[in-house]
Motif scaffolding. Sequence first.
Motif, PDB file in Angstrom:
ATOM      1  N   GLY A  83      -3.298   5.433   9.488  1.00 49.23           N
ATOM      2  CA  GLY A  83      -3.731   6.275   8.382  1.00 49.23           C
ATOM      3  C   GLY A  83      -4.671   5.543   7.438  1.00 49.23           C
ATOM      4  O   GLY A  83      -5.674   6.107   6.976  1.00 49.23           O
ATOM      5  N   LEU A  84      -4.379   4.283   7.156  1.00 45.06           N
ATOM      6  CA  LEU A  84      -5.247   3.499   6.270  1.00 45.06           C
ATOM      7  C   LEU A  84      -6.584   3.210   6.940  1.00 45.06           C
ATOM      8  O   LEU A  84      -7.627   3.189   6.272  1.00 45.06           O
TER       9      LEU A  84
ATOM     10  N   VAL B 296       0.843  -1.199   0.000  1.00 44.76           N
ATOM     11  CA  VAL B 296       0.000   0.000   0.000  1.00 44.76           C
ATOM     12  C   VAL B 296       0.880   1.251   0.000  1.00 44.76           C
ATOM     13  O   VAL B 296       0.701   2.175   0.793  1.00 44.76           O
ATOM     14  N   GLY B 297       1.874   1.255  -0.919  1.00 48.53           N
ATOM     15  CA  GLY B 297       2.623   2.471  -1.185  1.00 48.53           C
ATOM     16  C   GLY B 297       1.839   3.358  -2.129  1.00 48.53           C
ATOM     17  O   GLY B 297       0.605   3.304  -2.177  1.00 48.53           O
ATOM     18  N   HIS B 298       2.534   4.169  -2.931  1.00 52.15           N
ATOM     19  CA  HIS B 298       1.848   5.106  -3.826  1.00 52.15           C
ATOM     20  C   HIS B 298       0.866   4.385  -4.751  1.00 52.15           C
ATOM     21  O   HIS B 298      -0.320   4.735  -4.833  1.00 52.15           O
TER      22      HIS B 298
ATOM     23  N   LEU C  95       1.705   2.426   8.614  1.00 54.99           N
ATOM     24  CA  LEU C  95       0.608   2.804   7.727  1.00 54.99           C
ATOM     25  C   LEU C  95      -0.760   2.482   8.315  1.00 54.99           C
ATOM     26  O   LEU C  95      -1.783   2.986   7.834  1.00 54.99           O
ATOM     27  N   ARG C  96      -0.791   1.643   9.334  1.00 57.36           N
ATOM     28  CA  ARG C  96      -2.057   1.079   9.817  1.00 57.36           C
ATOM     29  C   ARG C  96      -3.086   2.150  10.180  1.00 57.36           C
ATOM     30  O   ARG C  96      -4.229   2.117   9.700  1.00 57.36           O
TER      31      ARG C  96
ATOM     32  N   ASP D  99       0.549  -4.731   4.230  1.00 55.46           N
ATOM     33  CA  ASP D  99       1.821  -4.034   4.053  1.00 55.46           C
ATOM     34  C   ASP D  99       2.715  -4.325   5.254  1.00 55.46           C
ATOM     35  O   ASP D  99       2.232  -4.433   6.391  1.00 55.46           O
TER      36      ASP D  99
ATOM     37  N   ASP E 291       4.836  -2.311   6.468  1.00 53.38           N
ATOM     38  CA  ASP E 291       5.054  -1.071   7.204  1.00 53.38           C
ATOM     39  C   ASP E 291       3.883  -0.834   8.154  1.00 53.38           C
ATOM     40  O   ASP E 291       2.837  -0.311   7.766  1.00 53.38           O
TER      41      ASP E 291
ATOM     42  N   ARG F 258      -1.916   2.175  -2.886  1.00 54.20           N
ATOM     43  CA  ARG F 258      -2.989   3.013  -2.338  1.00 54.20           C
ATOM     44  C   ARG F 258      -3.926   3.484  -3.446  1.00 54.20           C
ATOM     45  O   ARG F 258      -5.144   3.565  -3.256  1.00 54.20           O
TER      46      ARG F 258
ATOM     47  N   PHE G 115      -6.289  -4.483   8.281  1.00 55.34           N
ATOM     48  CA  PHE G 115      -4.894  -4.337   7.867  1.00 55.34           C
ATOM     49  C   PHE G 115      -4.115  -5.549   8.347  1.00 55.34           C
ATOM     50  O   PHE G 115      -4.260  -5.991   9.491  1.00 55.34           O
TER      51      PHE G 115
ATOM     52  N   GLU H 152      -8.644   6.215   6.398  1.00 54.19           N
ATOM     53  CA  GLU H 152      -9.026   6.423   5.003  1.00 54.19           C
ATOM     54  C   GLU H 152      -9.987   5.361   4.498  1.00 54.19           C
ATOM     55  O   GLU H 152     -10.872   5.647   3.680  1.00 54.19           O
TER      56      GLU H 152
END
Length: 333
Positions: free
Chosen positions: A40-41, A8-10, A37-38, A32, A34, A13, A50, A44
Amino acid sequence: MRFAICGVGHIGRRHAVLVARRAGAQLVALVDVDAALRNGLAAEFPGVPFFASLEEFLAVGPPADVLTVATPNGLHARQAVAGLRHGLHVVVEKPLALAAANARAILAAAQQAGRRVFGVMQNRYSPPAAWLKELVAAGRLGDVYLVQLSCFWNRDDRYYQPGGWRGTQALDGGPLFTQFSHFVDLLYWVFGDVANLAARFRNFNHQATTEFEDSGLVTFDLVRGGSGTLSYSTAVWDRNLESSLTVVAACGALKIGGQYLDKIEYCHVQDYALPALPPTNPANDYGLYQGSAANHGHVIDDVVETLHRGGGTTKAPDGLKVVEIIERIYALR
């Protein structure tokens, strides 16, 4: 059609956003490594779970129909095969793999599992590219003499960050895989296979950030007749310069140009008037740098419609062929 997005990079996403918006598609999981990111995702994409690894998702995740692989290039093959063996259809971001043998393994796993593989070949949805494909297929140009493909982009320290996967041979593979594989796909899609390859490679200003060249000059013959060149660079200062395709043929000449093959700059063909074309989508904007035209919505449409009705534009065997061509070029490094 239930989608899980792995990576779920650029680009990943962007896949997630487009799936979430599309009628007939549902985003059911995000994967992902990373963990940062949890949160923020979660904000969104409320309610979408996740997972910190593909293995965790496949073991305990919700049911899905499609796995989208949008991770670093060197992970594509292993993760695509894992998804197929789990019974999922798979969408693989370009390139399909970093070696033809690995791309063949993906296709073999799909055949064994009875599932579909979709390669992301976004240039095929560009109106100028679709127009060129139709023009050549109809024989309006006659014998093709010369094809010149030029890809001159900027990828500097804003892109190649220390400690990241970009710039590494194992996970990135080089500009022809990461930046320009979809232009090689366009060359193959319109004009067919190439032979008699020769190439020169230079690393002008990325010695401290990449394990491979930033520029290359490739010459080849077209198997169907004619010859061509591919000139590419990520050493352009500050911002992308152009992606262009020029064709000289028996019955005319043309050039598709702009930064992202978005404009027909020249068309003079015997007994032919250039039709009005739909506008090309803008470039993918990543803030500090830009990519090619944003056609991923068409890719998701193609996946959903193909799985419902059959057919499809993004043929995985073509993705294999692109990897084979790049592998043959890079064998000359």
